[in-house]
Scaffold this active site. Structure first.
Site, mmCIF file in Angstrom:
data_model
loop_
_atom_site.group_PDB
_atom_site.id
_atom_site.type_symbol
_atom_site.label_atom_id
_atom_site.label_comp_id
_atom_site.label_asym_id
_atom_site.label_seq_id
_atom_site.Cartn_x
_atom_site.Cartn_y
_atom_site.Cartn_z
ATOM 1 N N GLY A 209 31.330 -2.600 -15.557
ATOM 2 C CA GLY A 209 30.826 -3.061 -16.852
ATOM 3 C C GLY A 209 30.400 -1.880 -17.692
ATOM 4 O O GLY A 209 30.021 -0.829 -17.161
ATOM 5 N N GLN B 206 26.240 2.612 -24.381
ATOM 6 C CA GLN B 206 26.398 3.616 -23.321
ATOM 7 C C GLN B 206 27.394 4.708 -23.706
ATOM 8 O O GLN B 206 27.451 5.747 -23.045
ATOM 9 C CB GLN B 206 26.864 2.952 -22.023
ATOM 10 C CG GLN B 206 25.795 2.100 -21.360
ATOM 11 C CD GLN B 206 26.281 1.588 -20.021
ATOM 12 O OE1 GLN B 206 26.969 0.581 -19.952
ATOM 13 N NE2 GLN B 206 25.955 2.300 -18.954
ATOM 14 N N CYS C 61 23.973 1.744 -12.322
ATOM 15 C CA CYS C 61 24.316 1.806 -13.743
ATOM 16 C C CYS C 61 24.972 3.147 -14.031
ATOM 17 O O CYS C 61 24.500 4.175 -13.543
ATOM 18 C CB CYS C 61 23.037 1.659 -14.564
ATOM 19 S SG CYS C 61 23.302 1.797 -16.332
ATOM 20 N N LEU C 62 26.043 3.125 -14.824
ATOM 21 C CA LEU C 62 26.747 4.368 -15.147
ATOM 22 C C LEU C 62 25.863 5.331 -15.944
ATOM 23 O O LEU C 62 26.114 6.531 -15.945
ATOM 24 C CB LEU C 62 28.035 4.069 -15.935
ATOM 25 C CG LEU C 62 29.121 3.292 -15.177
ATOM 26 C CD1 LEU C 62 30.287 2.965 -16.100
ATOM 27 C CD2 LEU C 62 29.594 4.062 -13.958
ATOM 28 N N HIS D 293 23.175 -7.605 -16.737
ATOM 29 C CA HIS D 293 22.956 -6.157 -16.827
ATOM 30 C C HIS D 293 23.457 -5.607 -18.169
ATOM 31 O O HIS D 293 22.759 -4.836 -18.834
ATOM 32 C CB HIS D 293 23.671 -5.482 -15.642
ATOM 33 C CG HIS D 293 23.583 -4.001 -15.594
ATOM 34 N ND1 HIS D 293 22.907 -3.315 -14.596
ATOM 35 C CD2 HIS D 293 24.079 -3.032 -16.412
ATOM 36 C CE1 HIS D 293 22.999 -2.004 -14.824
ATOM 37 N NE2 HIS D 293 23.714 -1.813 -15.909
ATOM 38 N N GLU D 294 24.677 -6.030 -18.571
ATOM 39 C CA GLU D 294 25.252 -5.500 -19.815
ATOM 40 C C GLU D 294 24.527 -6.058 -21.041
ATOM 41 O O GLU D 294 24.325 -5.332 -22.023
ATOM 42 C CB GLU D 294 26.761 -5.781 -19.894
ATOM 43 C CG GLU D 294 27.601 -5.183 -18.766
ATOM 44 C CD GLU D 294 27.334 -3.718 -18.472
ATOM 45 O OE1 GLU D 294 27.004 -2.955 -19.402
ATOM 46 O OE2 GLU D 294 27.424 -3.330 -17.295
ATOM 47 N N HIS E 62 21.546 -4.019 -21.581
ATOM 48 C CA HIS E 62 21.874 -2.779 -22.304
ATOM 49 C C HIS E 62 21.865 -3.014 -23.813
ATOM 50 O O HIS E 62 21.294 -2.236 -24.578
ATOM 51 C CB HIS E 62 23.276 -2.286 -21.923
ATOM 52 C CG HIS E 62 23.316 -1.393 -20.714
ATOM 53 N ND1 HIS E 62 22.615 -0.220 -20.622
ATOM 54 C CD2 HIS E 62 23.995 -1.507 -19.552
ATOM 55 C CE1 HIS E 62 22.854 0.363 -19.453
ATOM 56 N NE2 HIS E 62 23.693 -0.406 -18.778
HETATM 57 NI NI NI Z 1 24.397 -0.137 -16.869
#
Ligand code: NI
Length: 171
Positions: free
Chosen positions: A46, A51, A93-94, A135-136, A139
Protein backbone atom coordinates in the site's frame (compact mmCIF):
# COMPACT_ATOMS: atom_id res chain seq x y z
CA UNK A 1 6.57 6.13 -15.25
CA UNK A 2 9.04 6.54 -12.45
CA UNK A 3 10.01 5.30 -9.02
CA UNK A 4 9.64 8.24 -6.63
CA UNK A 5 11.48 8.77 -3.34
CA UNK A 6 9.38 7.72 -0.32
CA UNK A 7 9.41 10.30 2.47
CA UNK A 8 10.16 9.04 5.95
CA UNK A 9 8.82 9.59 9.46
CA UNK A 10 9.63 13.14 10.54
CA UNK A 11 8.62 14.75 7.23
CA UNK A 12 5.90 17.35 7.72
CA UNK A 13 3.91 16.20 4.68
CA UNK A 14 3.13 12.92 6.46
CA UNK A 15 1.40 14.87 9.26
CA UNK A 16 -0.75 17.12 7.07
CA UNK A 17 -4.28 15.87 6.27
CA UNK A 18 -4.46 15.52 2.48
CA UNK A 19 -6.73 17.53 0.17
CA UNK A 20 -9.54 15.97 -1.86
CA UNK A 21 -8.82 15.33 -5.53
CA UNK A 22 -11.17 17.64 -7.48
CA UNK A 23 -10.33 16.60 -11.04
CA UNK A 24 -9.02 13.25 -12.21
CA UNK A 25 -6.85 14.50 -15.04
CA UNK A 26 -3.67 13.37 -16.75
CA UNK A 27 -1.51 14.61 -13.87
CA UNK A 28 -3.46 12.41 -11.44
CA UNK A 29 -3.06 9.41 -13.77
CA UNK A 30 0.68 10.07 -13.99
CA UNK A 31 0.89 10.29 -10.19
CA UNK A 32 -0.98 6.97 -9.86
CA UNK A 33 1.35 5.27 -12.37
CA UNK A 34 4.43 6.59 -10.54
CA UNK A 35 3.01 5.51 -7.17
CA UNK A 36 2.38 1.99 -8.53
CA UNK A 37 6.00 1.76 -9.77
CA UNK A 38 7.21 3.09 -6.42
CA UNK A 39 5.10 0.66 -4.37
CA UNK A 40 6.16 -2.38 -6.42
CA UNK A 41 9.83 -1.35 -6.31
CA UNK A 42 9.81 -0.88 -2.52
CA UNK A 43 8.21 -3.52 -2.35
CA UNK A 44 5.01 -2.74 -0.47
CA UNK A 45 1.29 -3.56 -0.45
CA UNK A 46 0.00 0.00 0.00
CA UNK A 47 1.06 3.58 -0.60
CA UNK A 48 -0.52 6.96 0.09
CA UNK A 49 0.18 10.05 -2.05
CA UNK A 50 1.67 12.02 0.85
CA UNK A 51 4.29 9.28 1.21
CA UNK A 52 5.69 10.52 -2.10
CA UNK A 53 5.29 14.13 -1.00
CA UNK A 54 1.97 14.88 -2.73
CA UNK A 55 -0.78 16.35 -0.54
CA UNK A 56 -3.69 14.61 -2.31
CA UNK A 57 -6.30 12.18 -0.95
CA UNK A 58 -5.25 9.22 -3.08
CA UNK A 59 -3.95 5.78 -2.17
CA UNK A 60 -3.16 2.48 -3.84
CA UNK A 61 -3.28 -1.08 -2.48
CA UNK A 62 -2.13 -4.35 -4.05
CA UNK A 63 -1.79 -7.26 -1.65
CA UNK A 64 -0.09 -9.29 -4.39
CA UNK A 65 2.57 -6.57 -4.98
CA UNK A 66 1.90 -6.74 -8.72
CA UNK A 67 2.04 -10.54 -8.96
CA UNK A 68 -1.67 -11.10 -9.67
CA UNK A 69 -3.63 -9.07 -12.23
CA UNK A 70 -6.75 -7.31 -10.99
CA UNK A 71 -5.49 -6.90 -7.42
CA UNK A 72 -4.37 -3.29 -7.79
CA UNK A 73 -6.86 -0.91 -6.20
CA UNK A 74 -6.55 2.79 -6.99
CA UNK A 75 -8.58 4.67 -4.38
CA UNK A 76 -9.22 8.37 -4.95
CA UNK A 77 -10.85 10.36 -2.11
CA UNK A 78 -11.36 7.19 -0.03
CA UNK A 79 -13.55 7.26 3.06
CA UNK A 80 -14.10 4.48 5.56
CA UNK A 81 -17.88 3.99 5.82
CA UNK A 82 -18.16 1.10 8.25
CA UNK A 83 -15.93 -1.11 10.37
CA UNK A 84 -16.55 -4.48 12.05
CA UNK A 85 -14.56 -6.41 14.63
CA UNK A 86 -11.00 -5.86 15.77
CA UNK A 87 -7.80 -7.80 15.16
CA UNK A 88 -4.24 -7.31 16.38
CA UNK A 89 -1.42 -8.15 13.95
CA UNK A 90 2.08 -7.00 13.09
CA UNK A 91 2.42 -4.21 10.57
CA UNK A 92 5.03 -1.91 9.14
CA UNK A 93 5.19 1.14 6.89
CA UNK A 94 7.37 2.18 3.95
CA UNK A 95 7.85 5.57 5.66
CA UNK A 96 9.11 3.85 8.83
CA UNK A 97 11.33 1.21 7.22
CA UNK A 98 12.69 -1.76 9.18
CA UNK A 99 10.26 -1.40 12.09
CA UNK A 100 7.26 -3.63 12.74
CA UNK A 101 4.92 -3.67 15.69
CA UNK A 102 1.54 -5.13 16.56
CA UNK A 103 -1.36 -2.73 15.92
CA UNK A 104 -5.05 -3.26 16.66
CA UNK A 105 -7.30 -2.44 13.69
CA UNK A 106 -10.80 -3.29 12.44
CA UNK A 107 -11.08 -6.79 10.95
CA UNK A 108 -13.53 -5.63 8.29
CA UNK A 109 -13.61 -2.23 6.61
CA UNK A 110 -16.07 -0.83 4.08
CA UNK A 111 -14.36 1.73 1.85
CA UNK A 112 -16.03 4.20 -0.51
CA UNK A 113 -13.83 5.82 -3.16
CA UNK A 114 -13.46 6.82 -6.79
CA UNK A 115 -11.45 4.55 -9.10
CA UNK A 116 -8.94 5.94 -11.61
CA UNK A 117 -11.76 6.57 -14.09
CA UNK A 118 -13.72 8.57 -11.53
CA UNK A 119 -16.32 5.87 -11.03
CA UNK A 120 -17.73 5.61 -7.51
CA UNK A 121 -17.00 2.29 -5.82
CA UNK A 122 -17.60 0.51 -2.54
CA UNK A 123 -15.51 -2.35 -1.28
CA UNK A 124 -15.45 -4.49 1.85
CA UNK A 125 -11.99 -5.61 2.90
CA UNK A 126 -11.19 -8.25 5.46
CA UNK A 127 -8.04 -9.17 7.37
CA UNK A 128 -4.92 -7.85 5.64
CA UNK A 129 -7.00 -5.85 3.12
CA UNK A 130 -8.92 -4.16 5.96
CA UNK A 131 -5.61 -3.43 7.68
CA UNK A 132 -4.15 -1.87 4.52
CA UNK A 133 -7.29 0.24 3.94
CA UNK A 134 -7.18 1.51 7.52
CA UNK A 135 -3.38 2.10 7.46
CA UNK A 136 -3.48 4.04 4.16
CA UNK A 137 -6.54 6.12 5.16
CA UNK A 138 -4.63 6.97 8.35
CA UNK A 139 -1.78 8.29 6.16
CA UNK A 140 -4.22 10.49 4.25
CA UNK A 141 -5.44 11.92 7.57
CA UNK A 142 -1.85 12.60 8.69
CA UNK A 143 -1.64 9.59 11.02
CA UNK A 144 1.02 6.88 11.21
CA UNK A 145 0.94 3.39 12.71
CA UNK A 146 3.17 4.47 15.61
CA UNK A 147 0.35 6.80 16.72
CA UNK A 148 -1.62 3.67 17.63
CA UNK A 149 1.15 2.45 19.94
CA UNK A 150 1.54 3.29 23.60
CA UNK A 151 4.28 3.16 26.20
CA UNK A 152 7.32 0.95 25.63
CA UNK A 153 6.37 -0.14 22.10
CA UNK A 154 6.08 3.47 20.94
CA UNK A 155 9.15 4.75 22.83
CA UNK A 156 11.33 1.94 21.47
CA UNK A 157 10.66 2.88 17.83
CA UNK A 158 10.78 6.67 18.29
CA UNK A 159 14.07 6.50 20.25
CA UNK A 160 15.69 4.37 17.54
CA UNK A 161 14.49 6.75 14.81
CA UNK A 162 15.81 9.69 16.81
CA UNK A 163 19.24 8.02 17.06
CA UNK A 164 19.26 7.21 13.34
CA UNK A 165 18.27 10.82 12.54
CA UNK A 166 21.10 12.23 14.68
CA UNK A 167 23.65 9.96 13.01
CA UNK A 168 22.40 10.99 9.55
CA UNK A 169 21.08 7.53 8.71
CA UNK A 170 17.42 8.53 8.48
CA UNK A 171 16.57 10.68 5.49
NI1 NI B 1 2.44 3.31 5.74
Amino acid sequence: MAVLPIVKYGAEVLRRPTELVTTIDESVHRLVDDMVDTMYAAPGIGLAANQVGVNKRLMIIDLSVGKRPGELHVCINPQIEEVEGIITEEEGCLSIPDFVETVTRPNRVKLRYLDRNGQEREMWGQGLMARAMSHECDHLDGRLFVDHLRGFKRDRILKKISKLTKSGMWS
